[in-house]
Design a protein around this motif. Sequence first.
Motif: not given
Length: 130
Positions: A114-115, A120-121
Amino acid sequence: MAEAEAREIALVESGPCAEAVQYNPERQLIEIQLKNGAIFAFPPHLAQGLQNASPSELEEVWLGADGLSVHWDSLDADFSIPGLIQGIFGTKAWMAELDRKGGQQSSLAKQQAARANGKKGGRTKKTQPL
C-alpha cells in the motif's frame, strides 16, 4: 429415488468420505478422519453456527451414516464433508462476510504494498464517460 441412491453410492465411492470426526480441544480444531487416511481439520470460528460454541458443545459432533456429513444437534449445525473440504463453511452470505473480514486483515506485506502504491500516486482515477 433409485437414481438419487445411485448418485449417493457413486459419491461415497469416489468422493471424500469420513470415518470419524472429533473436536480436539488442545488444538481447537474440528478433525475429520477420511476413509482414504487423510485428515481434514478446521477451526470452529470459520463455520457458521459454530463460532460461539463452547468446547463441550463442539465435542457433541457426530458423523452421518454415509460419511458425507457432520452434525451438531444442540447447535443446529450441519455440514457436508465435500463442502467443508472445498472451503464452504456456511451460506453465501456467511462466506461473503468471511471474505470481507479476511480482506480487512493487515499484514506487513500488505502495508508495504500500500505504501509503495501510494508513492506511485495511489489508485488510478476512474474516468467519467463523456
